[in-house]
Design an enzyme around this catalytic site. Structure first.
Site, PDB file in Angstrom:
ATOM      1  N   GLU A   1      -1.270   7.298   3.176  1.00  0.00           N
ATOM      2  CA  GLU A   1      -1.977   8.507   3.753  1.00  0.00           C
ATOM      3  C   GLU A   1      -2.217   8.438   5.150  1.00  0.00           C
ATOM      4  O   GLU A   1      -1.859   7.422   5.943  1.00  0.00           O
ATOM      5  CB  GLU A   1      -3.335   8.762   3.111  1.00  0.00           C
TER       6      GLU A   1
ATOM      7  N   CYS B   1      -3.582  -3.169   1.742  1.00  0.00           N
ATOM      8  CA  CYS B   1      -4.039  -4.056   2.630  1.00  0.00           C
ATOM      9  C   CYS B   1      -4.391  -5.235   1.884  1.00  0.00           C
ATOM     10  O   CYS B   1      -4.952  -5.422   0.912  1.00  0.00           O
ATOM     11  CB  CYS B   1      -5.378  -3.549   3.444  1.00  0.00           C
TER      12      CYS B   1
ATOM     13  N   CYS C   1     -12.804   7.272   7.903  1.00  0.00           N
ATOM     14  CA  CYS C   1     -12.230   5.965   8.247  1.00  0.00           C
ATOM     15  C   CYS C   1     -12.683   5.032   6.977  1.00  0.00           C
ATOM     16  O   CYS C   1     -13.895   5.313   6.292  1.00  0.00           O
ATOM     17  CB  CYS C   1     -13.364   5.241   9.236  1.00  0.00           C
TER      18      CYS C   1
ATOM     19  N   CYS D   1     -14.446  -1.626   2.847  1.00  0.00           N
ATOM     20  CA  CYS D   1     -13.194  -0.762   3.017  1.00  0.00           C
ATOM     21  C   CYS D   1     -12.677  -0.400   1.651  1.00  0.00           C
ATOM     22  O   CYS D   1     -12.358  -1.406   0.925  1.00  0.00           O
ATOM     23  CB  CYS D   1     -12.152  -1.404   3.855  1.00  0.00           C
TER      24      CYS D   1
ATOM     25  N   CYS E   1      -4.014   9.614  12.635  1.00  0.00           N
ATOM     26  CA  CYS E   1      -4.281   8.252  12.144  1.00  0.00           C
ATOM     27  C   CYS E   1      -3.209   7.821  11.363  1.00  0.00           C
ATOM     28  O   CYS E   1      -2.837   8.540  10.138  1.00  0.00           O
ATOM     29  CB  CYS E   1      -5.659   8.286  11.535  1.00  0.00           C
TER      30      CYS E   1
ATOM     31  N   CYS F   1     -11.737  -6.707   3.441  1.00  0.00           N
ATOM     32  CA  CYS F   1     -13.020  -6.319   4.051  1.00  0.00           C
ATOM     33  C   CYS F   1     -13.771  -5.678   3.154  1.00  0.00           C
ATOM     34  O   CYS F   1     -13.312  -4.660   2.583  1.00  0.00           O
ATOM     35  CB  CYS F   1     -12.658  -5.400   5.319  1.00  0.00           C
TER      36      CYS F   1
END
Ligand code: SAH
Length: 384
Positions: free
Chosen positions: A111, A131, A358, A138, A124, A135
């Site tokens: 995305e 990933c 975010c 997230c 962005c 974290c």
């Protein structure tokens, strides 16, 4: 060996179009494209023409490149391709934010988000399918990881966004800034991210300034040191805690690269950075890292580091296990840092009605880490 075969053997597999083995020119920086043109027996300046067609004018086929000889167009069609990721969906938020999903093969989607704000338009960009870091706050992390994006897939997000957005009434491009803050850890995909950023900075392509191109990292120190030498752009660091005890819990990478070492790396980076400060991002997690003592600790540890703070209200996602700090607490935290002399902003949440804020970018990840399964086991089935 025939020249074209030699090129094919030196290119990594994900740079080839597997079905017809054509070279995808979207992956190449201008110097690499020039080298390729020399290799195929063409003049170097032709590479610049093709590069401008692709990135400046958004051409997708060689037949569009009307100032190239027909014979060269035919030759390029035989051996090369301009392969942009496939655009599969587009969402528009009430606040003007736009989100696109791009398909990158094997059931994977990434995305990209455009955030307009007055004269500024920020894109962005994602750097990986999922990933590999974990974290805790997230949602991309919950998806696991499939692979690094190629430089063409990274720059392809900017290519598409420009195409979909068109130009403003004055004929200017709407994207003025790019932040490497989408899915993935950019410094874990170093070579491809650097090549993509070089294309973004090139005045024959997107002509971004180094100050308006920001890379955000959770703190991969060796990558940060290399970046300072290879392609210094503006830097944002996802700090999110003022001491190792808290940071270890929410960012496992901190065990490898703890805060003190990260601060030293930031200082080294600042000697090469186009901006004279680092931005520290700090996601505000209720009861986890938002105590005012932590704000005081932050002010203390950053003494002597040229920096600004950007507080990010936590954006929720299902079963995250976290809540955002209250608005009042965020403002108090901000005040402590401001009183200590630090410029401290609170990030506006944008595009939350289309899950574009975010930490909310998820795309679709054909997970190789089994992390999706792990989370499904941890959370009762009816809640998933
Ligand atoms: N991997 C890079 C870039 C991607 S994340 C990095 O860690 O910096 C972009 C920013 O959004 C980071 O600061 C990240 O920590 C933050 N973020 C992640 N999840 C979030 C959430 N749920 N709410 C608010 N911010 C989040």
């Amino acid at each position: 060996m025939h020249k074209r075969e030699r090129i094919l053997t030196v290119l990594p597999i994900n740079r080839r179009n597997f079905f017809d083995m054509k070279i995808n020119l979207l992956n190449y920086t201008l110097p690499k494209l020039e080298e390729y043109f020399l290799d195929i027996g063409e003049k170097k300046f032709r590479a610049r023409q093709v590069f401008r067609w692709i990135h400046l004018y958004g051409a997708e086929t060689f037949s569009d490149m009307t100032d190239l000889a027909k014979s060269l167009r035919a030759k390029l069609e035989e051996i090369a391709i301009i392969e942009v990721p496939k655009l599969v969906s587009e969402h528009n938020s009430n606040d003007g934010t736009r989100k696109w999903a791009l398909e990158v093969g094997n059931g994977n989607k990434i995305e990209t988000v455009f955030i307009p704000d007055g004269d500024r338009g920020t894109l962005c960009v994602s750097s990986q399918v999922g990933c590999a870091l974990e974290c805790q706050f997230c949602s991309t992390a919950r998806q696991g990881f499939n692979r690094n994006l190629t430089s063409g897939e990274i720059v392809g997000q900017l290519w598409w966004a420009n195409k979909r957005l068109g130009k403003d009434p004055k004929g200017e491009k709407l994207i003025t800034n790019v932040v490497m803050m989408g899915m993935g850890e950019p410094l874990a995909n170093y070579e491809n991210v650097v090549d993509a950023m070089r294309i973004m900075l090139d005045d024959n392509a997107y002509n971004l300034s180094k100050k308006k191109l920001t890379l955000s990292t959770s703190g991969v120190i060796p990558g940060l040191d290399r970046l300072g030498d290879d392609c210094p752009v503006s830097l944002a660091v996802s700090l999110h805690a003022s001491n190792d005890e808290v940071r270890d819990k929410i960012i496992p990478l901190n065990k490898k690269y703890p805060i003190a070492a990260l601060i030293d790396a930031c200082k080294r980076y600042l000697e090469k950075s186009p901006k004279d400060y680092v931005t520290f991002e700090y996601v505000m997690l209720d009861g986890v890292n938002d105590n005012l003592e932590y704000a005081k600790e932050l002010a203390q540890i950053m003494r002597g580091v040229e920096c600004k703070f950007n507080l990010i209200p936590f954006n929720p996602f299902p079963n995250s296990g976290f809540q955002s700090s209250s608005w009042g607490q965020i403002l108090k935290f901000q005040k402590v840092l401001q009183n200590a002399g630090y410029i401290t902003t609170v990030r506006k949440t944008r595009g939350d009605d289309i899950d574009a804020a975010c930490g909310q970018l998820v795309g679709k990840v054909n997970d190789k880490t089994k992390r999706q399964e792990k989370w499904k086991k941890l959370i009762p089935i009816n809640e998933v």
